[in-house]
Design an enzyme around this catalytic site. Sequence first.
Site, PDB file in Angstrom:
ATOM      1  N   CYS A   1      13.696  10.264   6.907  1.00 31.14           N
ATOM      2  CA  CYS A   1      13.531  10.273   8.188  1.00 31.14           C
ATOM      3  C   CYS A   1      14.784  10.235   9.024  1.00 31.14           C
ATOM      4  O   CYS A   1      14.733  10.627  10.406  1.00 31.14           O
ATOM      5  CB  CYS A   1      12.999   8.633   8.516  1.00 31.14           C
ATOM      6  SG  CYS A   1      13.992   7.239   7.627  1.00 31.14           S
TER       7      CYS A   1
ATOM      8  N   GLU B   1       8.847   1.558  11.162  1.00 32.63           N
ATOM      9  CA  GLU B   1      10.016   2.444  10.959  1.00 32.63           C
ATOM     10  C   GLU B   1       9.506   3.851  11.116  1.00 32.63           C
ATOM     11  O   GLU B   1       8.783   4.456  10.222  1.00 32.63           O
ATOM     12  CB  GLU B   1      10.746   2.183   9.686  1.00 32.63           C
ATOM     13  CG  GLU B   1      11.167   0.977   9.620  1.00 32.63           C
ATOM     14  CD  GLU B   1      12.454   0.814  10.166  1.00 32.63           C
ATOM     15  OE1 GLU B   1      12.991   1.332  10.650  1.00 32.63           O
ATOM     16  OE2 GLU B   1      12.718  -0.749  10.410  1.00 32.63           O
TER      17      GLU B   1
ATOM     18  N   GLU C   1       9.103  16.596  14.858  1.00 35.16           N
ATOM     19  CA  GLU C   1       9.705  16.320  13.425  1.00 35.16           C
ATOM     20  C   GLU C   1       9.191  17.162  12.548  1.00 35.16           C
ATOM     21  O   GLU C   1       8.049  17.309  12.479  1.00 35.16           O
ATOM     22  CB  GLU C   1       9.491  14.911  13.254  1.00 35.16           C
ATOM     23  CG  GLU C   1      10.120  14.438  11.898  1.00 35.16           C
ATOM     24  CD  GLU C   1       9.833  13.063  11.425  1.00 35.16           C
ATOM     25  OE1 GLU C   1       8.614  12.757  11.582  1.00 35.16           O
ATOM     26  OE2 GLU C   1      10.752  12.427  11.026  1.00 35.16           O
TER      27      GLU C   1
ATOM     28  N   LYS D   1       0.707  -1.227   0.111  1.00 35.52           N
ATOM     29  CA  LYS D   1      -0.035  -0.153   0.131  1.00 35.52           C
ATOM     30  C   LYS D   1       0.875   1.304  -0.075  1.00 35.52           C
ATOM     31  O   LYS D   1       1.430   1.608   1.040  1.00 35.52           O
ATOM     32  CB  LYS D   1      -0.718  -0.049   1.375  1.00 35.52           C
ATOM     33  CG  LYS D   1      -2.064   0.761   1.110  1.00 35.52           C
ATOM     34  CD  LYS D   1      -2.093   2.029   0.864  1.00 35.52           C
ATOM     35  CE  LYS D   1      -1.864   3.382   2.171  1.00 35.52           C
ATOM     36  NZ  LYS D   1      -1.671   4.813   1.488  1.00 35.52           N
TER      37      LYS D   1
HETATM   38  P1  NAP Z   1       2.239   8.791   7.431  1.00 37.46           P
HETATM   39  O1  NAP Z   1       1.159   9.704   7.349  1.00 37.46           O
HETATM   40  O2  NAP Z   1       2.449   8.095   8.805  1.00 37.46           O
HETATM   41  O3  NAP Z   1       1.921   7.870   6.088  1.00 37.46           O
HETATM   42  C1  NAP Z   1       2.726   6.681   5.816  1.00 37.46           C
HETATM   43  C2  NAP Z   1       1.940   5.646   5.114  1.00 37.46           C
HETATM   44  O4  NAP Z   1       0.773   5.185   5.786  1.00 37.46           O
HETATM   45  C3  NAP Z   1       1.240   6.060   3.997  1.00 37.46           C
HETATM   46  O5  NAP Z   1       1.000   5.048   3.002  1.00 37.46           O
HETATM   47  C4  NAP Z   1      -0.327   6.343   4.456  1.00 37.46           C
HETATM   48  O6  NAP Z   1      -1.135   6.502   3.561  1.00 37.46           O
HETATM   49  C5  NAP Z   1      -0.478   5.377   5.681  1.00 37.46           C
HETATM   50  N1  NAP Z   1      -1.200   5.896   6.445  1.00 37.46           N
HETATM   51  C6  NAP Z   1      -1.808   6.843   6.806  1.00 37.46           C
HETATM   52  N2  NAP Z   1      -2.585   6.941   7.812  1.00 37.46           N
HETATM   53  C7  NAP Z   1      -2.565   5.438   8.092  1.00 37.46           C
HETATM   54  C8  NAP Z   1      -3.535   4.709   9.096  1.00 37.46           C
HETATM   55  N3  NAP Z   1      -4.390   5.054  10.062  1.00 37.46           N
HETATM   56  N4  NAP Z   1      -3.487   3.382   9.132  1.00 37.46           N
HETATM   57  C9  NAP Z   1      -2.637   2.800   8.226  1.00 37.46           C
HETATM   58  N5  NAP Z   1      -2.065   3.400   7.149  1.00 37.46           N
HETATM   59  C10 NAP Z   1      -1.906   4.852   7.143  1.00 37.46           C
HETATM   60  O7  NAP Z   1       3.729   9.466   7.126  1.00 37.46           O
HETATM   61  P2  NAP Z   1       4.000  10.342   5.870  1.00 37.46           P
HETATM   62  O8  NAP Z   1       3.427  11.743   6.470  1.00 37.46           O
HETATM   63  O9  NAP Z   1       3.487   9.938   4.458  1.00 37.46           O
HETATM   64  O10 NAP Z   1       5.663  10.393   5.937  1.00 37.46           O
HETATM   65  C11 NAP Z   1       6.388  10.941   6.983  1.00 37.46           C
HETATM   66  C12 NAP Z   1       6.772  10.360   8.068  1.00 37.46           C
HETATM   67  O11 NAP Z   1       7.236   9.123   7.859  1.00 37.46           O
HETATM   68  C13 NAP Z   1       7.789  10.937   8.890  1.00 37.46           C
HETATM   69  O12 NAP Z   1       7.393  11.153  10.081  1.00 37.46           O
HETATM   70  C14 NAP Z   1       9.220  10.185   8.678  1.00 37.46           C
HETATM   71  O13 NAP Z   1       9.906  10.489   9.803  1.00 37.46           O
HETATM   72  C15 NAP Z   1       8.437   8.766   8.400  1.00 37.46           C
HETATM   73  N6  NAP Z   1       9.444   7.819   8.010  1.00 37.46           N
HETATM   74  C16 NAP Z   1      10.387   7.272   8.418  1.00 37.46           C
HETATM   75  C17 NAP Z   1      11.250   6.411   7.969  1.00 37.46           C
HETATM   76  C18 NAP Z   1      12.017   5.329   8.668  1.00 37.46           C
HETATM   77  O14 NAP Z   1      12.799   4.388   7.917  1.00 37.46           O
HETATM   78  N7  NAP Z   1      12.121   5.400  10.036  1.00 37.46           N
HETATM   79  C19 NAP Z   1      11.394   6.445   6.319  1.00 37.46           C
HETATM   80  C20 NAP Z   1      10.516   7.446   5.812  1.00 37.46           C
HETATM   81  C21 NAP Z   1       9.651   8.097   6.277  1.00 37.46           C
HETATM   82  P3  NAP Z   1      -1.571   7.941   2.723  1.00 37.46           P
HETATM   83  O15 NAP Z   1      -0.382   8.198   2.066  1.00 37.46           O
HETATM   84  O16 NAP Z   1      -2.904   7.605   1.938  1.00 37.46           O
HETATM   85  O17 NAP Z   1      -2.065   8.798   3.920  1.00 37.46           O
END
Ligand code: NAP
Length: 498
Positions: free
Chosen positions: A299, A265, A400, A190
């Site tokens: 991240c 992650e 963040e 997804k």
């Molecule tokens: P996000 O809002 O958490 O979304 C990540 C993924 O999860 C997307 O595919 C999103 O779908 C989905 N999602 C959102 N709400 C969900 C829910 N309630 N249940 C299941 N899935 C759900 O994160 P983002 O804003 O896209 O990305 C930025 C964040 O990712 C930052 O905090 C960053 O630090 C973190 N990150 C961490 C790493 C690591 O390796 N630790 C790597 C990259 C990024 P939609 O797109 O449809 O909302």
Amino acid sequence: MAKTDTDVKESLPEFSRADYGNYINGAWCEAVSGKRGDVYDPGIGDVIATVPQGESADVDVAVGAARRAFDGGSWSKVNPRDRSRLLLRISEVLRRDRDRLAELEVRQQGKALAGALWDVEESAFIFEYYAGWATKISGEVPPIGPDALSVITKEPVGVAALITPWNFPILMAAQKVAPALAAGCTCILKPASDTPLTSLELGRIAEEVGLPAGTLNVLTGSGSTVGMDLVRHPGVDKISFTGSSEVGRTIMREGADSLKRVTLELGGKNPSIVFADADLEQAIPAICQAIFFNQGQVCGSCSRTLIEESILPQVLDAIAEYVKALRPGYGLDPETTFGPLVSRAHLETVSGYIRIGREEGAQVAVEGALPEDERLKNGNFVRPTVFSSVRPEMRIAREEIFGPVLSVLSFRDADEAVALANDTNYGLSAMVWSGDMGKAIATARAVRAGTVWVNDNLQAPTEALWGGFKHSGIGRELGQAGLEAFLELKQLHLRTRA
Ligand code: NAP
Ligand code: MG
């Protein structure tokens, strides 16, 4: 030098809008509801593609397909050698199609082309690396005495839902799909709604190399519907998620009823620590790259720079020079070193933090340029921004931002540096710069984070591992640990006494 309209247009190859399907059970399909969603180019603001807007009914179909392929179905019958060969084939096709996939990544995500090319190359290597593991998942025979033989095997955990973010779309997909398949799992990928295209291309590659139907399903739709349904679905055994800590918490909570295995992650507020005895010629570009690369949407990016007091003015000057030399522009333009943010919504979040920093009383030490080109006027560009006089309690020092905003703090000695570094709920990565190896290593060991770079930055080798302490996550990806995350241990107890 500002680019003219013609320059940018010339660097944009002809690209007709594409309408993708979802890849489920080896076939391309619309969402059950027939709804579609738009995918934007964040550099220019145009719609470049549409994808199905999946919902619960689509989750049921995808989980059903993955279940059948796993539960005695097609994928369960593929032996490890053939799994390995299929993963190698995926790797070959990724390399063959590298340029096209990298261009698509730039178009949907905004990053500079050099980074996108690296992402695809590294994704190919990830498949190659886990192809090697597929034939090496061995068990153990512990010595339990003469009456029985105990055989411990490692079994695939089952159907895995792989939920990825938008900052490194294909790389994050590869990082999850390759170990899942190597372990013998089937999966539903997804992708983030802002950047689904290269994940759908991975579906196309799965089809081309002949992965059995249902083994890899790619399902688009919003996180709050499709993502949440995958987390709650009784037919899904494992969630591997990369994204925000907030959604990570929701996943643990909502996955609890079905006792989902989870790998999370999550976010970071990672520190870089620069001692006065560091080689500043190396350290300065490294700490800058660690926050401005991919517009800070990394991240592991180091968004807090902690500088030994005696060198603070000179380091701030050097950071300012770096920021002024950044070239904002369209990702496919070879001169661009700084692209747009991924979406309008994210631009608003990051701009909001820049406002908060000013309101909290931090000083803007330097801010970079916006592109001057008219063609990019609807792009999601923000000025790279460096704040000095930041106090540890400020929101820009604690939360963040996930954008090109650097908070600079100072310290007097190693103890204070470590205390500041650890003064956060996060613990993903950290960086230490010093010419005194003993001091650097002692500092690195004292910082509570999953990866600490000593005199280096942002490296996350596939052969090593990646993941966070504290609110930065649970479990590890990459390396052997990334494979184990898709395996269950099982004991066969075989009586040998008469
Ligand atoms: P996000 O809002 O958490 O979304 C990540 C993924 O999860 C997307 O595919 C999103 O779908 C989905 N999602 C959102 N709400 C969900 C829910 N309630 N249940 C299941 N899935 C759900 O994160 P983002 O804003 O896209 O990305 C930025 C964040 O990712 C930052 O905090 C960053 O630090 C973190 N990150 C961490 C790493 C690591 O390796 N630790 C790597 C990259 C990024 P939609 O797109 O449809 O909302
Ligand atoms: Mg989000």
